[in-house]
Design a protein around this motif. Sequence first.
Motif, PDB file in Angstrom:
ATOM      1  N   PRO A  15       0.787  -1.245   0.000  1.00 38.41           N
ATOM      2  CA  PRO A  15       0.000   0.000   0.000  1.00 38.41           C
ATOM      3  C   PRO A  15       0.813   1.287   0.000  1.00 38.41           C
ATOM      4  CG  PRO A  15       0.028  -0.971   2.186  1.00 38.41           C
ATOM      5  CD  PRO A  15       0.724  -1.952   1.284  1.00 38.41           C
ATOM      6  N   PHE A  16       2.139   1.217   0.260  1.00 37.11           N
ATOM      7  CA  PHE A  16       2.927   2.431   0.417  1.00 37.11           C
ATOM      8  C   PHE A  16       4.089   2.500  -0.572  1.00 37.11           C
ATOM      9  CE2 PHE A  16       1.062   1.805   4.629  1.00 37.11           C
ATOM     10  CZ  PHE A  16       0.593   3.085   4.915  1.00 37.11           C
ATOM     11  N   ILE A  17       4.498   3.734  -0.894  1.00 35.22           N
ATOM     12  CA  ILE A  17       5.757   4.000  -1.569  1.00 35.22           C
ATOM     13  C   ILE A  17       6.671   4.648  -0.531  1.00 35.22           C
ATOM     14  CG2 ILE A  17       6.946   5.210  -3.434  1.00 35.22           C
ATOM     15  CD1 ILE A  17       5.060   3.091  -4.439  1.00 35.22           C
ATOM     16  N   GLU A  18       7.886   4.127  -0.415  1.00 39.82           N
ATOM     17  CA  GLU A  18       8.822   4.632   0.594  1.00 39.82           C
ATOM     18  C   GLU A  18       9.854   5.550  -0.062  1.00 39.82           C
ATOM     19  OE1 GLU A  18      11.704   2.967   4.213  1.00 39.82           O
ATOM     20  OE2 GLU A  18      10.808   1.564   2.776  1.00 39.82           O
ATOM     21  N   PHE A  19      10.152   6.644   0.623  1.00 44.75           N
ATOM     22  CA  PHE A  19      11.135   7.617   0.167  1.00 44.75           C
ATOM     23  C   PHE A  19      12.152   7.869   1.281  1.00 44.75           C
ATOM     24  CE2 PHE A  19       7.163   8.523  -1.977  1.00 44.75           C
ATOM     25  CZ  PHE A  19       7.506   8.877  -3.275  1.00 44.75           C
ATOM     26  N   ILE A  20      13.326   8.353   0.906  1.00 44.92           N
ATOM     27  CA  ILE A  20      14.286   8.849   1.880  1.00 44.92           C
ATOM     28  C   ILE A  20      14.672  10.262   1.478  1.00 44.92           C
ATOM     29  CG2 ILE A  20      16.328   7.913   0.675  1.00 44.92           C
ATOM     30  CD1 ILE A  20      17.519   7.417   3.520  1.00 44.92           C
ATOM     31  N   ILE A  21      14.811  11.132   2.477  1.00 45.60           N
ATOM     32  CA  ILE A  21      15.186  12.518   2.242  1.00 45.60           C
ATOM     33  C   ILE A  21      16.705  12.628   2.187  1.00 45.60           C
ATOM     34  CG2 ILE A  21      15.149  14.867   3.194  1.00 45.60           C
ATOM     35  CD1 ILE A  21      12.494  14.085   4.551  1.00 45.60           C
ATOM     36  N   GLY A  22      17.209  13.373   1.234  1.00 46.18           N
ATOM     37  CA  GLY A  22      18.633  13.655   1.146  1.00 46.18           C
ATOM     38  C   GLY A  22      18.875  15.145   1.181  1.00 46.18           C
ATOM     39  N   ASN A  23      20.102  15.528   1.466  1.00 53.79           N
ATOM     40  CA  ASN A  23      20.495  16.936   1.454  1.00 53.79           C
ATOM     41  C   ASN A  23      21.866  17.069   0.817  1.00 53.79           C
ATOM     42  OD1 ASN A  23      18.533  18.799   3.070  1.00 53.79           O
ATOM     43  ND2 ASN A  23      18.660  16.912   4.280  1.00 53.79           N
ATOM     44  N   LEU A  24      22.094  18.183   0.153  1.00 60.11           N
ATOM     45  CA  LEU A  24      23.433  18.481  -0.332  1.00 60.11           C
ATOM     46  C   LEU A  24      24.306  18.847   0.854  1.00 60.11           C
ATOM     47  CD1 LEU A  24      22.652  20.588  -3.540  1.00 60.11           C
ATOM     48  CD2 LEU A  24      23.144  18.143  -3.362  1.00 60.11           C
ATOM     49  N   SER A  25      25.556  18.432   0.819  1.00 58.77           N
ATOM     50  CA  SER A  25      26.445  18.602   1.968  1.00 58.77           C
ATOM     51  C   SER A  25      27.853  18.898   1.494  1.00 58.77           C
ATOM     52  CB  SER A  25      26.428  17.328   2.821  1.00 58.77           C
ATOM     53  OG  SER A  25      27.328  17.412   3.890  1.00 58.77           O
ATOM     54  N   GLU A  26      28.691  19.346   2.422  1.00 62.72           N
ATOM     55  CA  GLU A  26      30.117  19.515   2.155  1.00 62.72           C
ATOM     56  C   GLU A  26      30.929  18.426   2.855  1.00 62.72           C
ATOM     57  OE1 GLU A  26      30.975  21.794   0.021  1.00 62.72           O
ATOM     58  OE2 GLU A  26      28.926  22.591  -0.066  1.00 62.72           O
ATOM     59  N   ASP A  27      30.272  17.650   3.702  1.00 64.03           N
ATOM     60  CA  ASP A  27      30.942  16.630   4.519  1.00 64.03           C
ATOM     61  C   ASP A  27      31.165  15.364   3.688  1.00 64.03           C
ATOM     62  OD1 ASP A  27      31.978  15.180   6.583  1.00 64.03           O
ATOM     63  OD2 ASP A  27      30.171  15.187   7.815  1.00 64.03           O
ATOM     64  N   LEU A  40      25.050   8.487   5.645  1.00 68.31           N
ATOM     65  CA  LEU A  40      25.759   8.098   4.427  1.00 68.31           C
ATOM     66  C   LEU A  40      26.072   9.328   3.597  1.00 68.31           C
ATOM     67  CD1 LEU A  40      26.700   5.840   2.384  1.00 68.31           C
ATOM     68  CD2 LEU A  40      24.406   6.013   1.389  1.00 68.31           C
ATOM     69  N   HIS A  41      27.303   9.398   3.094  1.00 71.34           N
ATOM     70  CA  HIS A  41      27.686  10.427   2.133  1.00 71.34           C
ATOM     71  C   HIS A  41      28.036   9.759   0.801  1.00 71.34           C
ATOM     72  CE1 HIS A  41      28.792  12.987   5.818  1.00 71.34           C
ATOM     73  NE2 HIS A  41      27.706  13.496   5.275  1.00 71.34           N
ATOM     74  N   LEU A  42      27.469  10.285  -0.269  1.00 68.23           N
ATOM     75  CA  LEU A  42      27.774   9.813  -1.613  1.00 68.23           C
ATOM     76  C   LEU A  42      28.338  10.977  -2.417  1.00 68.23           C
ATOM     77  CD1 LEU A  42      24.538   7.777  -2.498  1.00 68.23           C
ATOM     78  CD2 LEU A  42      26.720   6.870  -1.698  1.00 68.23           C
ATOM     79  N   ASN A  89      28.741  12.823  -9.133  1.00 70.01           N
ATOM     80  CA  ASN A  89      28.942  13.830 -10.188  1.00 70.01           C
ATOM     81  C   ASN A  89      29.274  15.208  -9.621  1.00 70.01           C
ATOM     82  OD1 ASN A  89      28.433  11.974 -12.284  1.00 70.01           O
ATOM     83  ND2 ASN A  89      26.216  12.261 -12.074  1.00 70.01           N
ATOM     84  N   GLY A  90      30.226  15.218  -8.687  1.00 71.58           N
ATOM     85  CA  GLY A  90      30.717  16.477  -8.146  1.00 71.58           C
ATOM     86  C   GLY A  90      29.952  17.020  -6.959  1.00 71.58           C
ATOM     87  N   GLN A  91      28.857  16.365  -6.585  1.00 80.02           N
ATOM     88  CA  GLN A  91      28.075  16.803  -5.426  1.00 80.02           C
ATOM     89  C   GLN A  91      28.201  15.790  -4.295  1.00 80.02           C
ATOM     90  OE1 GLN A  91      24.212  17.105  -7.513  1.00 80.02           O
ATOM     91  NE2 GLN A  91      24.214  19.285  -6.982  1.00 80.02           N
ATOM     92  N   ILE A  92      28.150  16.265  -3.063  1.00 76.12           N
ATOM     93  CA  ILE A  92      28.125  15.381  -1.902  1.00 76.12           C
ATOM     94  C   ILE A  92      26.684  15.294  -1.413  1.00 76.12           C
ATOM     95  CG2 ILE A  92      28.988  14.915   0.416  1.00 76.12           C
ATOM     96  CD1 ILE A  92      31.136  14.827  -1.745  1.00 76.12           C
ATOM     97  N   LEU A  93      26.149  14.094  -1.406  1.00 76.46           N
ATOM     98  CA  LEU A  93      24.775  13.850  -0.967  1.00 76.46           C
ATOM     99  C   LEU A  93      24.799  13.211   0.411  1.00 76.46           C
ATOM    100  CD1 LEU A  93      23.481  12.175  -4.274  1.00 76.46           C
ATOM    101  CD2 LEU A  93      23.795  14.619  -3.793  1.00 76.46           C
ATOM    102  N   GLU A  94      23.979  13.726   1.303  1.00 77.87           N
ATOM    103  CA  GLU A  94      23.930  13.195   2.670  1.00 77.87           C
ATOM    104  C   GLU A  94      22.562  12.587   2.950  1.00 77.87           C
ATOM    105  OE1 GLU A  94      25.767  15.093   6.357  1.00 77.87           O
ATOM    106  OE2 GLU A  94      23.637  15.574   6.627  1.00 77.87           O
ATOM    107  N   PHE A  95      22.573  11.369   3.500  1.00 82.75           N
ATOM    108  CA  PHE A  95      21.348  10.679   3.889  1.00 82.75           C
ATOM    109  C   PHE A  95      21.435  10.281   5.358  1.00 82.75           C
ATOM    110  CE2 PHE A  95      21.943   9.863  -0.632  1.00 82.75           C
ATOM    111  CZ  PHE A  95      20.710  10.203  -1.161  1.00 82.75           C
ATOM    112  N   ILE A  96      20.330  10.439   6.079  1.00 87.76           N
ATOM    113  CA  ILE A  96      20.199   9.990   7.468  1.00 87.76           C
ATOM    114  C   ILE A  96      19.199   8.842   7.471  1.00 87.76           C
ATOM    115  CG2 ILE A  96      19.657  10.639   9.844  1.00 87.76           C
ATOM    116  CD1 ILE A  96      22.023  12.182   8.684  1.00 87.76           C
TER     117      ILE A  96
END
Length: 244
Positions: free
Chosen positions: A57-69, A81-83, A86-93
């Motif tokens: 019944p659900f679609i699951e999402f995770i929020i990410g933010n751009l980061s310098e870490d 997690l930091h990924l 393509n030149g950007q640092i993505l942060e996930f909690i």
Amino acid sequence: MKTLNDLRQCDVFDNSVLKGLQKLKPVNLNVALSERSFCVVITQDCDIIHTPPEEEPFIEFIIGNLSEDRSCKNGKNPRKLHLENNGQILEFIIHNRFFVKKDSLVGFEFSDLLFELTPDNTKILKKWLGSRYTRAAFPDEFNKRLKNAKVEKITEKGISSKVSHIFFEVEDRELPSEEIYQLNVMVVVDNSDEVNKNDIEDAYFEVFEHIEGIETNLRVVTEDEVTLKDLQNYKRWDKDSISF
């Protein structure tokens, strides 16, 4: 534009989509959003289109933010997690996940993808999410001895920037204080020409050599040198592994 049945796992959508989803009374979306926030679909492809919808019944999402870490790359931390994508640092909690009912997404229009995750980053993100439930655990007594020696500090130093994984082979029993744990450590580094395996081995051996109650055999290998047999015998070590 995408609609519900066009969604695919690891699609990345911008802040405007996130704000639109926020109006659909999602479950567990209780984190403050910023202009740098985005969301990623983490429901598996087959589950997105599965019918009847009441079975999924659900679609699951995770929020990410751009980061310098960059301190939590390669899934080193089970909660952050930091990924580098393509030149950007993505942060996930790990806790910044939310669920939207499929019924409420009927007719909802998703904008074009904000960007695409590289194939390697897609694998890392999915593995990191799954490791929340599958990561290794070690005995209390063993963890206590490691903690007293502050072994986790080595992972925070510059010498560990090229270390992608640390694996332990050690017995699962709780040993009395007078017995010694025999520990095999496999430090895995990337295949870059910049890596000096001898320097990394010296730094890690210096830390593991003097742990009270643990005798260590340590080796440094590249990712290409890890064998299937190694993965069958060793468990990946996270800094805050939960004990049995």
